[in-house]
Design a protein around this motif. Structure first.
Motif, PDB file in Angstrom:
ATOM      1  N   LYS A 250       0.834  -1.191   0.000  1.00  0.00           N
ATOM      2  CA  LYS A 250       0.000   0.000   0.000  1.00  0.00           C
ATOM      3  C   LYS A 250       0.862   1.232   0.000  1.00  0.00           C
ATOM      4  CE  LYS A 250      -3.869  -2.080   2.373  1.00  0.00           C
ATOM      5  NZ  LYS A 250      -3.780  -2.415   3.790  1.00  0.00           N
ATOM      6  N   PHE A 251       2.013   1.145   0.664  1.00  0.00           N
ATOM      7  CA  PHE A 251       2.850   2.334   0.712  1.00  0.00           C
ATOM      8  C   PHE A 251       3.322   2.735  -0.665  1.00  0.00           C
ATOM      9  CE2 PHE A 251       4.857   5.264   3.543  1.00  0.00           C
ATOM     10  CZ  PHE A 251       5.924   5.756   2.819  1.00  0.00           C
ATOM     11  N   LEU A 252       3.472   1.756  -1.545  1.00  0.00           N
ATOM     12  CA  LEU A 252       3.943   2.155  -2.866  1.00  0.00           C
ATOM     13  C   LEU A 252       2.888   2.961  -3.606  1.00  0.00           C
ATOM     14  CD1 LEU A 252       3.093   0.317  -5.647  1.00  0.00           C
ATOM     15  CD2 LEU A 252       4.443  -1.328  -4.506  1.00  0.00           C
ATOM     16  N   LEU A 253       1.608   2.762  -3.244  1.00  0.00           N
ATOM     17  CA  LEU A 253       0.582   3.616  -3.828  1.00  0.00           C
ATOM     18  C   LEU A 253       0.741   5.054  -3.373  1.00  0.00           C
ATOM     19  CD1 LEU A 253      -2.614   1.469  -3.492  1.00  0.00           C
ATOM     20  CD2 LEU A 253      -1.357   2.018  -5.551  1.00  0.00           C
ATOM     21  N   PHE A 254       1.399   5.238  -2.243  1.00  0.00           N
ATOM     22  CA  PHE A 254       1.644   6.587  -1.760  1.00  0.00           C
ATOM     23  C   PHE A 254       2.947   7.134  -2.319  1.00  0.00           C
ATOM     24  CE2 PHE A 254       1.788  10.137   0.919  1.00  0.00           C
ATOM     25  CZ  PHE A 254       3.042  10.201   1.503  1.00  0.00           C
ATOM     26  N   SER A 255       3.981   6.324  -2.255  1.00  0.00           N
ATOM     27  CA  SER A 255       5.290   6.872  -2.607  1.00  0.00           C
ATOM     28  C   SER A 255       5.416   7.116  -4.096  1.00  0.00           C
ATOM     29  CB  SER A 255       6.407   5.950  -2.119  1.00  0.00           C
ATOM     30  OG  SER A 255       6.452   4.792  -2.902  1.00  0.00           O
ATOM     31  N   ILE A 256       4.791   6.275  -4.913  1.00  0.00           N
ATOM     32  CA  ILE A 256       4.930   6.504  -6.357  1.00  0.00           C
ATOM     33  C   ILE A 256       4.276   7.811  -6.793  1.00  0.00           C
ATOM     34  CG2 ILE A 256       4.321   5.643  -8.620  1.00  0.00           C
ATOM     35  CD1 ILE A 256       5.046   2.948  -7.800  1.00  0.00           C
ATOM     36  N   PRO A 257       3.039   8.111  -6.390  1.00  0.00           N
ATOM     37  CA  PRO A 257       2.506   9.415  -6.780  1.00  0.00           C
ATOM     38  C   PRO A 257       3.343  10.575  -6.264  1.00  0.00           C
ATOM     39  CG  PRO A 257       0.733   8.021  -6.036  1.00  0.00           C
ATOM     40  CD  PRO A 257       1.997   7.270  -5.782  1.00  0.00           C
ATOM     41  N   VAL A 258       3.816  10.468  -5.017  1.00  0.00           N
ATOM     42  CA  VAL A 258       4.662  11.557  -4.506  1.00  0.00           C
ATOM     43  C   VAL A 258       5.897  11.710  -5.376  1.00  0.00           C
ATOM     44  CG1 VAL A 258       6.093  12.276  -2.570  1.00  0.00           C
ATOM     45  CG2 VAL A 258       3.838  11.350  -2.145  1.00  0.00           C
ATOM     46  N   ALA A 259       6.507  10.566  -5.717  1.00  0.00           N
ATOM     47  CA  ALA A 259       7.698  10.620  -6.566  1.00  0.00           C
ATOM     48  C   ALA A 259       7.355  11.247  -7.910  1.00  0.00           C
ATOM     49  CB  ALA A 259       8.264   9.212  -6.748  1.00  0.00           C
ATOM     50  N   ILE A 260       6.235  10.827  -8.474  1.00  0.00           N
ATOM     51  CA  ILE A 260       5.867  11.364  -9.788  1.00  0.00           C
ATOM     52  C   ILE A 260       5.654  12.864  -9.709  1.00  0.00           C
ATOM     53  CG2 ILE A 260       4.057  11.378 -11.536  1.00  0.00           C
ATOM     54  CD1 ILE A 260       3.819   8.439 -11.207  1.00  0.00           C
ATOM     55  N   ILE A 261       4.982  13.311  -8.656  1.00  0.00           N
ATOM     56  CA  ILE A 261       4.758  14.758  -8.522  1.00  0.00           C
ATOM     57  C   ILE A 261       6.086  15.497  -8.430  1.00  0.00           C
ATOM     58  CG2 ILE A 261       3.842  16.556  -7.022  1.00  0.00           C
ATOM     59  CD1 ILE A 261       1.635  14.630  -6.251  1.00  0.00           C
ATOM     60  N   CYS A 262       6.970  14.995  -7.583  1.00  0.00           N
ATOM     61  CA  CYS A 262       8.256  15.678  -7.424  1.00  0.00           C
ATOM     62  C   CYS A 262       9.022  15.688  -8.734  1.00  0.00           C
ATOM     63  CB  CYS A 262       9.099  14.979  -6.353  1.00  0.00           C
ATOM     64  SG  CYS A 262       8.485  15.223  -4.709  1.00  0.00           S
ATOM     65  N   ILE A 263       9.020  14.539  -9.403  1.00  0.00           N
ATOM     66  CA  ILE A 263       9.798  14.476 -10.645  1.00  0.00           C
ATOM     67  C   ILE A 263       9.211  15.393 -11.692  1.00  0.00           C
ATOM     68  CG2 ILE A 263      10.510  12.944 -12.501  1.00  0.00           C
ATOM     69  CD1 ILE A 263      10.706  10.743 -10.484  1.00  0.00           C
ATOM     70  N   ILE A 264       7.885  15.485 -11.738  1.00  0.00           N
ATOM     71  CA  ILE A 264       7.275  16.386 -12.719  1.00  0.00           C
ATOM     72  C   ILE A 264       7.627  17.828 -12.405  1.00  0.00           C
ATOM     73  CG2 ILE A 264       5.088  17.278 -13.554  1.00  0.00           C
ATOM     74  CD1 ILE A 264       4.006  14.529 -13.590  1.00  0.00           C
ATOM     75  N   ILE A 265       7.574  18.190 -11.130  1.00  0.00           N
ATOM     76  CA  ILE A 265       7.956  19.564 -10.770  1.00  0.00           C
ATOM     77  C   ILE A 265       9.388  19.836 -11.207  1.00  0.00           C
ATOM     78  CG2 ILE A 265       8.320  21.184  -8.888  1.00  0.00           C
ATOM     79  CD1 ILE A 265       6.191  19.801  -7.336  1.00  0.00           C
ATOM     80  N   LEU A 266      10.268  18.885 -10.893  1.00  0.00           N
ATOM     81  CA  LEU A 266      11.663  19.083 -11.274  1.00  0.00           C
ATOM     82  C   LEU A 266      11.796  19.150 -12.784  1.00  0.00           C
ATOM     83  CD1 LEU A 266      13.358  16.776  -8.687  1.00  0.00           C
ATOM     84  CD2 LEU A 266      13.789  19.189  -8.981  1.00  0.00           C
ATOM     85  N   TRP A 267      11.024  18.348 -13.475  1.00  0.00           N
ATOM     86  CA  TRP A 267      11.078  18.360 -14.930  1.00  0.00           C
ATOM     87  C   TRP A 267      10.692  19.720 -15.471  1.00  0.00           C
ATOM     88  CZ3 TRP A 267       6.348  17.406 -18.117  1.00  0.00           C
ATOM     89  CH2 TRP A 267       6.650  17.411 -19.483  1.00  0.00           C
ATOM     90  N   ARG A 268       9.597  20.274 -14.937  1.00  0.00           N
ATOM     91  CA  ARG A 268       9.184  21.572 -15.428  1.00  0.00           C
ATOM     92  C   ARG A 268      10.215  22.642 -15.095  1.00  0.00           C
ATOM     93  NH1 ARG A 268       6.967  21.722 -19.331  1.00  0.00           N
ATOM     94  NH2 ARG A 268       5.593  23.499 -19.030  1.00  0.00           N
ATOM     95  N   LEU A 269      10.963  22.407 -13.999  1.00  0.00           N
ATOM     96  CA  LEU A 269      11.987  23.388 -13.665  1.00  0.00           C
ATOM     97  C   LEU A 269      13.159  23.336 -14.625  1.00  0.00           C
ATOM     98  CD1 LEU A 269      12.236  23.266  -9.789  1.00  0.00           C
ATOM     99  CD2 LEU A 269      11.713  25.243 -11.184  1.00  0.00           C
ATOM    100  N   VAL A 270      13.577  22.114 -14.977  1.00  0.00           N
ATOM    101  CA  VAL A 270      14.810  22.049 -15.754  1.00  0.00           C
ATOM    102  C   VAL A 270      14.630  22.015 -17.254  1.00  0.00           C
ATOM    103  CG1 VAL A 270      16.134  20.977 -13.923  1.00  0.00           C
ATOM    104  CG2 VAL A 270      14.988  19.554 -15.572  1.00  0.00           C
ATOM    105  N   GLU A 271      13.506  21.517 -17.731  1.00  0.00           N
ATOM    106  CA  GLU A 271      13.320  21.539 -19.178  1.00  0.00           C
ATOM    107  C   GLU A 271      12.512  22.773 -19.523  1.00  0.00           C
ATOM    108  OE1 GLU A 271      14.593  19.670 -21.452  1.00  0.00           O
ATOM    109  OE2 GLU A 271      15.627  18.342 -20.065  1.00  0.00           O
TER     110      GLU A 271
END
Lengths: 421, 303
Positions: A250-271
């Motif tokens: 169940k925790f992976l249902l939490f950590s994956i969305p959090v990871a995706i959100i963070c990575i998307i934010i970082l993506w928008r910052l760097v690209e």
């Protein structure tokens, strides 16, 4: 088509170098549509489709492994057709490994979930470090320190502080604000040590290592806050609308969305245009200054922002393990994060995620080395058997050798955009 | 007064080992311009070799130490040939060399962890280190001072003097300085750069090796501190001034002093943060280091 003569292998591996970015040499045909990033995003999306039901328990690990096999074969085919050797090698590795694990070596469902959670947290860390190292050229080995600060801040905020001196507050904040506050605390610490950003080159690296060691020691020494060398236990796992993410699946249902959100934010910052500023600063700070960018401020901002994400990742990490221990945040881990970024490919926002995946898988493979040496030993009695407790040394050796060969033969990592110089 | 002397001796002996490390690092860095993280490995090699030779093979300590130091110097040759030259031939710049160095250090540390016991500590005949009793009635001093600490300080002082004389008066010393200050002109004049690189690595690694031997005799070494050693060395170089050899020595001493004082007043945990604070202060208020000068070429590239 005459463009073939100009740059036929523009972005095939082995030729990647700084001058030939996608903006300068346009890709042709299907290579432009099916880029490595998009391939990997498609792979990721397919995996999400498999992992969500897995997390809620509707589907077994075998299903996930099958989907994974199909997805990695697809990536492998695409990489082979486009002659992207790095991506192909990675896909092959992942494919073979996952099949081997699942069907031969007996990886259980819970352990797979555990690995996925760890990989997702490491992706956040690696991506934020990529923004710092790969894009801005700030080779920071203090990232694990910020992760540790975030982790401990989260732990302290969400549990009752142990043995506080009289007059100190006892925190017991709810979950979500604590994650954000943990990230902010890490940022503040980054801001405090920011004078080291004045240094360039080797000496900046040195200063970040010193920061890392100091943060480590501060955690140890501030006993009433952090429990010193003993750990803080019973850090809570998230509960959203009554749904408790308490097991690994169940925790992976939490950590994956959090990871995706963070990575998307970082993506928008760097690209983005801001990302261009960062790469300019990495390539040639003097040029950046001459076109009016305040290099010092930009570096400061990058350092602080990446520390924020490291802190958030630390908070999620500690929430999963429910224990905040000093030994998890050491210099070696910082170097492993750097290896993740370099291995995956610096300068491409997905490279870090690949690096994190690669790190988790290779680390797991290394655990089988004692068994492998025993197997060899049963055939050739000369062959030394490496006992189980030496795995730490073997891991370090493996990563050292891997990194060295990477620097020799493929400095750009798996899907790096430019060859490290 | 007693505590003053006690702290002073401890600080000087620790600082002496750091000074050796920093000097070795500075010698290598000034000439080859590589962040030689592998420097810690020379220290570890000497330490482990001393331990193994003295403890397992039963050689008298002096011979074990000498062989260990020679081994450390030889390892310098190996480092240059196997690691840096190979990377340089492939066009490696700063970052790749640094990562390659780090990788080699990792590999070496892992190797040590796998094949050896974790701590190398010399047997000390007759228990704890021999001490002498320092009594000065007039100042009311009655202390026990370890001979080893005094030996370290004296040895390092002699070594620093020897190195200074080496650089000033011998042909090799001049060749190294030539390459350090102007590589292109030196090569044009006919100095063999590859040979000089090897010499520099041998010299630097030998110095680190001597430090390793002294440290092993006193407290032992463990493999995990490889990075920490390189950091200490580089820290000493920054604090003392990049590009200046006396600066490296002074920087190492200053670091040792800061760490000892911090350990004494705040506890052992605060030694490394104290080093960091010192580094930070130096960067803020004297960015060229305590003995660095504005003219040094290197600084314009780095600050």
């Amino acid at each position: 088509m005459t463009t073939d003569a100009q740059e036929p292998q523009a972005l095939s591996d082995g030729e990647a170098n700084e001058e030939q970015t996608e903006a300068v040499v346009p890709l042709e045909g299907w290579r432009a549509i099916v880029t490595p990033q998009r391939t990997l995003i498609a792979y990721g999306a397919l995996m999400m489709l498999a992992l969500v039901p897995f997390g809620t328990g509707h589907v077994t690990g075998i299903f996930v492994t099958t989907v994974h096999a199909i997805a990695s074969i697809a990536v492998l085919v695409v990489a082979a057709l486009q002659q992207r050797y790095g991506l192909g090698a990675f896909a092959l590795f992942i494919l073979v490994l996952s099949l081997l694990w699942r069907f031969e070596l007996g990886l259980s469902d819970e352990y797979m979930a555990h690995l996925i959670v760890v990989a997702s947290v490491f992706s956040i860390l690696a991506s934020s470090l990529n923004m710092s190292v790969g894009y801005t050229g700030l080779m920071s080995l203090s990232h694990a320190g910020f992760m540790g600060i975030g982790a401990y801040a989260f732990a302290v905020l969400t549990t009752e502080t142990l043995n506080p001196p009289p007059g100190a507050e006892v925190f017991n904040l709810p979950y979500w604000p604590s994650i954000v506050v943990a990230g902010l605390v890490a940022s503040v610490v980054a801001f405090i040590v920011s004078p080291i950003l004045r240094l360039r080159g080797h000496f900046f690296v040195l200063a970040t290592v010193t920061v890392m060691l100091s943060l480590s020691q501060v955690i140890l020494a501030w006993r009433w806050m952090t429990n010193g060398s003993l750990a803080i236990r019973e850090v809570p796992r998230p509960v959203i609308f009554g749904y408790a993410f308490d097991t690994a699946d169940k925790f992976l249902l939490f950590s994956i969305p959090v990871a995706i959100i963070c990575i998307i934010i970082l993506w928008r910052l760097v690209e983005s245009p801001y990302g261009r500023v960062l790469t300019t600063i990495r390539a040639n700070p003097a040029v950046a200054e001459s076109i009016g960018k305040n290099v010092g401020f930009v570096r400061l901002r990058v350092y602080v922002i990446t520390a924020f994400f490291a802190g958030v990742a630390g908070a999620v990490y500690v929430s999963y393990f429910t224990v905040a221990a000093h030994s998890q945040y050491l210099v070696e881990f910082s170097t492993f994060l750097l290896i993740m970024v370099v291995l995956g490919g610096s300068g491409r926002w997905l490279g870090a995620v690949l690096g994190a995946l690669a790190y988790v898988t290779v680390s797991e493979v290394v655990r089988y080395v004692p068994d492998i040496t025993e197997w060899f030993h049963s055939y050739i009695s000369f062959f030394p058997v490496i006992p189980g407790e030496k795995t730490g040394g073997i891991t370090t050796m493996t990563w050292g050798a891997l990194l060295f060969f990477l620097m020799l033969f493929r400095p750009q990592g798996i899907i790096g955009r430019y060859r490290l110089e | 007064m007693e505590t003053f002397i006690q702290i002073g001796i401890n600080a000087l002996s620790l600082g002496a080992i750091y000074a050796l490390l920093s000097l070795g690092f500075a010698v290598i860095y000034n000439t080859v311009r590589i962040f030689h993280v592998l420097h810690g490995a020379a220290f570890l090699i000497a330490g482990y070799a001393t331990w193994w030779l003295a403890q397992e093979q039963g050689l008298p300590i002096f011979f074990a130490a000498s062989i260990a130091v020679i081994l450390a110097g030889a390892s310098g040759i190996f480092m240059e040939l196997a690691v840096y030259r190979r990377l340089r031939v492939r066009g490696a710049g700063f970052l790749v060399s640094f990562l390659g160095s780090l990788a080699a250090l990792f590999f070496f540390e892992g190797l040590l962890l796998t094949i050896a016991r974790t701590t190398a500590r010399l047997p000390r005949p007759g228990g704890p280190l021999p001490t002498f009793n320092l009594q000065i009635e007039a100042l009311d001093i009655d202390l026990f001072i370890k001979w080893h600490a005094v030996n370290t300080i004296v040895l390092v002082a002699i070594l620093v003097l020897a190195v200074t004389l080496f650089f000033r008066y011998t042909k090799w010393g001049r060749m190294i300085r030539a390459i350090a200050s102007n590589p292109d002109l030196a090569v044009a004049v006919g100095i063999n750069a590859s040979q000089v690189y090897l010499m520099v690595f041998v010299l630097g690694s030998t110095l680190a090796g001597i430090g390793g031997v002294m440290q092993t005799y006193e407290g032992g070494v463990i493999p995990n501190v490889g990075i920490r050693l390189a950091i200490t060395a580089a820290g000493g170089v920054i604090i003392g001034g990049i590009g200046s050899m006396p600066g490296a020595v002074v920087g190492g001493l200053a670091l040792g002093l800061a760490q000892t004082i911090a350990s004494y007043y705040f506890g052992g945990n605060w030694a490394i943060p104290a080093g960091f604070i010192l580094l930070l202060l130096v960067i803020l208020f004297r960015p060229y280091g305590l003995l660095g000068t504005r003219e040094h070429r290197e600084l314009r590239r780095l600050l």
